[in-house]
Design a protein around this motif. Structure first.
Motif, PDB file in Angstrom:
ATOM      1  N   UNK A  40      39.425  42.086  52.930  1.00 51.24           N
ATOM      2  CA  UNK A  40      40.336  42.218  51.797  1.00 51.24           C
ATOM      3  C   UNK A  40      40.495  43.660  51.310  1.00 51.24           C
ATOM      4  N   UNK A  41      39.414  44.430  51.330  1.00 50.68           N
ATOM      5  CA  UNK A  41      39.491  45.821  50.870  1.00 50.68           C
ATOM      6  C   UNK A  41      40.333  46.651  51.833  1.00 50.68           C
ATOM      7  N   UNK A  42      40.134  46.457  53.131  1.00 47.29           N
ATOM      8  CA  UNK A  42      40.898  47.220  54.125  1.00 47.29           C
ATOM      9  C   UNK A  42      42.383  46.875  54.051  1.00 47.29           C
ATOM     10  N   UNK A  85      45.089  43.699  41.910  1.00 45.15           N
ATOM     11  CA  UNK A  85      44.641  42.574  41.085  1.00 45.15           C
ATOM     12  C   UNK A  85      44.150  41.406  41.921  1.00 45.15           C
ATOM     13  N   UNK A  86      44.876  41.113  43.006  1.00 44.91           N
ATOM     14  CA  UNK A  86      44.450  40.033  43.907  1.00 44.91           C
ATOM     15  C   UNK A  86      43.129  40.385  44.579  1.00 44.91           C
ATOM     16  N   UNK A  87      42.947  41.649  44.909  1.00 45.50           N
ATOM     17  CA  UNK A  87      41.676  42.083  45.493  1.00 45.50           C
ATOM     18  C   UNK A  87      40.535  41.874  44.507  1.00 45.50           C
ATOM     19  N   UNK A  88      40.770  42.216  43.247  1.00 48.69           N
ATOM     20  CA  UNK A  88      39.735  42.016  42.228  1.00 48.69           C
ATOM     21  C   UNK A  88      39.330  40.562  42.088  1.00 48.69           C
ATOM     22  N   UNK A  94      34.197  36.005  46.059  1.00 48.59           N
ATOM     23  CA  UNK A  94      33.159  36.243  47.068  1.00 48.59           C
ATOM     24  C   UNK A  94      31.799  36.371  46.404  1.00 48.59           C
ATOM     25  N   UNK A  95      31.722  37.110  45.310  1.00 48.27           N
ATOM     26  CA  UNK A  95      30.445  37.293  44.615  1.00 48.27           C
ATOM     27  C   UNK A  95      29.922  35.998  44.014  1.00 48.27           C
TER      28      UNK A  95
END
Length: 105
Positions: A40-42, A85-88, A94-95
């Motif tokens: 997701x970050x990439x 925002x979607x990444x956040x 995930x956490x």
């Protein structure tokens, strides 16, 4: 009485047999969380760079009226904001140990 997350005097085998604790008998480690966060970050980084490139391209084009340039800058900026925002929210999922959204349905 035990509360969730408090394993007290349980033996390692008992913890491993507990259904929601994962492969290693414990809550997902940070290493496992990092592996799930890489994609997701990439992807978000690629899209944000793409949107910033579009903005730079649009600003370099001469002969476009000012109000059109504003639209051509605001729209990619808004899309980049939505991606971040979607990444956040995905990182929060995930956490919290949620594998994917499809499990809800």
């Amino acid at each position: 009485m035990m509360v969730p997350g408090d394993f007290g005097n349980l033996q390692r085998e008992e913890i491993r047999s507990y259904p929601k604790l994962g492969k290693r008998g414990g809550i997902c480690s940070m290493k496992e969380h990092r592996k799930k966060m890489i994609a997701p970050v990439v992807i978000t980084g690629i899209f944000v760079l793409y949107f910033l490139g579009l903005i730079a391209l649009y600003l370099c084009i001469d002969g476009i009226p000012g109000w059109v340039k504003v639209l051509l800058v605001v729209i990619p900026l808004a899309l980049a904001g939505v991606m971040i925002g979607a990444l956040g929210s995905r990182i929060k999922e995930i956490r919290s140990g949620e594998e994917d959204d499809l499990s809800k349905y």
